[in-house]
Design a protein around this motif. Structure first.
Motif, short mmCIF file in Angstrom:
data_model
loop_
_atom_site.label_atom_id
_atom_site.label_comp_id
_atom_site.label_asym_id
_atom_site.label_seq_id
_atom_site.Cartn_x
_atom_site.Cartn_y
_atom_site.Cartn_z
N ASN A 272 0.82 -1.22 0.00
CA ASN A 272 0.00 0.00 0.00
C ASN A 272 0.85 1.26 0.00
N ALA A 273 2.03 1.16 0.62
CA ALA A 273 2.94 2.31 0.70
C ALA A 273 3.91 2.36 -0.48
N ASN A 274 3.76 1.42 -1.42
CA ASN A 274 4.65 1.33 -2.60
C ASN A 274 6.11 1.18 -2.20
N ILE A 275 6.33 0.38 -1.18
CA ILE A 275 7.70 0.09 -0.73
C ILE A 275 7.94 -1.40 -0.90
N SER A 276 8.99 -1.76 -1.60
CA SER A 276 9.29 -3.17 -1.81
C SER A 276 9.91 -3.77 -0.54
N VAL A 277 9.67 -5.07 -0.36
CA VAL A 277 10.20 -5.77 0.82
C VAL A 277 11.33 -6.69 0.38
N SER A 278 12.51 -6.43 0.91
CA SER A 278 13.65 -7.29 0.62
C SER A 278 13.51 -8.61 1.37
N SER A 279 13.99 -9.69 0.75
CA SER A 279 13.86 -11.01 1.37
C SER A 279 14.58 -11.09 2.71
N ASP A 280 15.66 -10.31 2.86
CA ASP A 280 16.40 -10.37 4.13
C ASP A 280 15.73 -9.57 5.25
N CYS A 281 14.54 -9.02 4.97
CA CYS A 281 13.78 -8.35 6.03
C CYS A 281 12.82 -9.32 6.72
N THR A 282 12.67 -10.50 6.16
CA THR A 282 11.85 -11.55 6.78
C THR A 282 12.76 -12.42 7.62
N CYS A 283 12.62 -12.32 8.92
CA CYS A 283 13.56 -12.95 9.85
C CYS A 283 12.85 -14.05 10.64
N THR A 284 13.08 -15.29 10.25
CA THR A 284 12.41 -16.43 10.89
C THR A 284 13.19 -16.86 12.13
N ILE A 285 12.55 -16.68 13.29
CA ILE A 285 13.19 -17.06 14.55
C ILE A 285 12.16 -17.73 15.45
N ASP A 286 12.63 -18.41 16.49
CA ASP A 286 11.75 -18.92 17.53
C ASP A 286 11.11 -17.73 18.24
N ILE A 287 9.84 -17.87 18.64
CA ILE A 287 9.11 -16.71 19.18
C ILE A 287 9.39 -16.53 20.68
N THR A 288 10.66 -16.25 20.98
CA THR A 288 11.08 -16.00 22.36
C THR A 288 11.98 -14.77 22.40
N SER A 289 12.11 -14.18 23.57
CA SER A 289 12.96 -13.00 23.72
C SER A 289 14.43 -13.38 23.50
N LYS A 290 14.80 -14.58 23.94
CA LYS A 290 16.19 -15.03 23.78
C LYS A 290 16.57 -15.13 22.30
N ALA A 291 15.68 -15.73 21.50
CA ALA A 291 15.96 -15.89 20.08
C ALA A 291 16.06 -14.53 19.39
N ALA A 292 15.19 -13.59 19.76
CA ALA A 292 15.21 -12.26 19.17
C ALA A 292 16.48 -11.51 19.55
N TYR A 293 16.86 -11.63 20.80
CA TYR A 293 18.08 -10.97 21.29
C TYR A 293 19.30 -11.47 20.52
N GLU A 294 19.40 -12.78 20.38
CA GLU A 294 20.56 -13.36 19.68
C GLU A 294 20.56 -12.99 18.21
N TYR A 295 19.38 -13.00 17.59
CA TYR A 295 19.32 -12.69 16.15
C TYR A 295 19.73 -11.25 15.89
N ILE A 296 19.17 -10.31 16.63
CA ILE A 296 19.48 -8.89 16.40
C ILE A 296 20.96 -8.62 16.69
N ASN A 297 21.49 -9.21 17.74
CA ASN A 297 22.91 -9.06 18.04
C ASN A 297 23.78 -9.51 16.88
N GLN A 298 23.49 -10.70 16.37
CA GLN A 298 24.29 -11.27 15.27
C GLN A 298 24.13 -10.45 13.99
N ARG A 299 22.91 -9.99 13.75
CA ARG A 299 22.67 -9.24 12.51
C ARG A 299 23.41 -7.90 12.52
#
Length: 340
Positions: free
Chosen positions: A213-240
């Motif tokens: 709707n906003a005419n903004i394309s979504v890059s494939s690397d913006c889809t981040c598949t992780i376990d739905i826990t705070s620990k998994a999110a913390y580790e993923y963002i740190n590594q990224r």
């Protein structure tokens, strides 16, 4: 009366000068019995330490007046029964069930293995089931439904099923969360979660539609598949961030606990929130407002959800028709996405 002599219902009724059936109803505080009679029977019962034999009552009626609430956790996840949103929903369910005269038996999908019908219903542990979460597969739920088990599921109400599903409008929630960040000027918004879950999949679809709707394309690397826990999110963002630097300016999180992990990782790296990265969670757990900065999130009406789930289950007990039900959701804007 000797303490060695067990007081039966018949003896209690004789002491009170009423019939056995009247005594039974009086003990259950049945309003059809006069208040004076109820008080007399209950007082005598208390004086003689009489208590209802619940096990015997269950054998007579073939009803337990217990509802199994199953946390449908998937294999290979660290999400647990301590998840604040799950506990919030269980608490609301407990109140809604108690109000209807039922007790809650809390369990998880691992305890019952694959045969929920035998484990909970045919063994007379419970009269029906409320399943929290569809998971990545509904095979266990479908099998229980095919066995004729009365059940209701918390999940995505748009899913096709032969049993009622109660849940929020996950598509709209994902859309609103993403639209909010894009309107605040974000250009690279991550979706942090696991879109294989039915609920998360709909949130992801909303995320994609908001970009379209906003005419903004979504890059494939913006889809981040992780376990739905705070620990998994913390580790993923740190590594990224360590590997790519800060290559995003917004995050749509599949839950508030995921948002908490992402928030912690970014703050430890002195990333400004929301000046550098805006964050939106999902669920509006009590902790969301206490985070620093306070978390923008999608609120789901858990009280409404619990009431709807109990209602749909009791309708099955009475042989009435049932239907899936969409509960209210609302974008709650706080500091994690909003500049002063």
């Amino acid at each position: 009366m000797s303490s060695e002599t067990k007081l039966t219902l018949a003896k209690l009724a004789k002491l009170a000068g009423v019939s056995t059936s009247t005594a039974s109803r009086a003990l259950k505080d049945n309003p059809l019995i006069k208040q004076e009679t109820r008080r007399k029977v209950q007082t005598l019962a208390k004086e003689h330490n009489y208590s209802v034999n619940a096990a015997a009552s269950r054998l007579r009626t073939q009803k337990t007046h217990v509802i199994a609430v199953i946390l449908n956790l998937i294999d290979h996840t660290e999400q647990s029964t301590t998840d604040p949103f799950l506990l919030k929903l269980v608490g609301e369910l407990n109140q809604a069930l108690n109000a209807k005269g039922y007790e809650l038996l809390l369990s998880n999908s691992f305890m019952a293995s694959d045969d929920w019908a035998n484990y909970f219903i045919h063994s007379q542990r419970a009269d029906g089931m409320i399943v929290i979460g569809q998971g990545k597969s509904t095979k266990k739920i479908d099998r229980a439904a095919e066995a004729g088990v009365p059940l209701v599921v918390w999940g995505d109400p748009k899913s096709e099923a032969n049993y009622p599903i109660v849940g929020g409008d996950n598509y709209q929630g994902g859309f609103d969360a993403t639209t909010h960040l894009l309107q605040k000027g974000a250009k690279r918004v991550l979706f942090l979660g696991d879109a294989e879950h039915a609920e998360m999949q709909e949130r992801y679809k909303g995320y994609l539609q908001a970009h379209q709707n906003a005419n903004i394309s979504v890059s494939s690397d913006c889809t981040c598949t992780i376990d739905i826990t705070s620990k998994a999110a913390y580790e993923y963002i740190n590594q990224r961030v360590k590997a790519n630097g800060l290559d995003f300016d917004g995050i749509v999180c599949s839950s508030d606990m995921v948002a908490l992990g992402a928030l912690k990782a970014l703050k430890e790296r002195y990333v400004g929130i929301p000046s550098d990265v805006g964050i939106v969670g999902y669920d509006d757990i009590s902790l969301a407002e206490l985070m620093h900065p306070a978390l923008t999130t999608i609120r789901q009406n858990t009280q409404q959800a619990a009431s709807a789930m109990v209602d749909q289950l009791l309708r099955q007990f009475e042989g009435q028709e049932t239907a899936s039900y969409v509960v209210d959701t609302q974008l709650v804007v706080r500091r994690s996405s909003k500049h002063d």
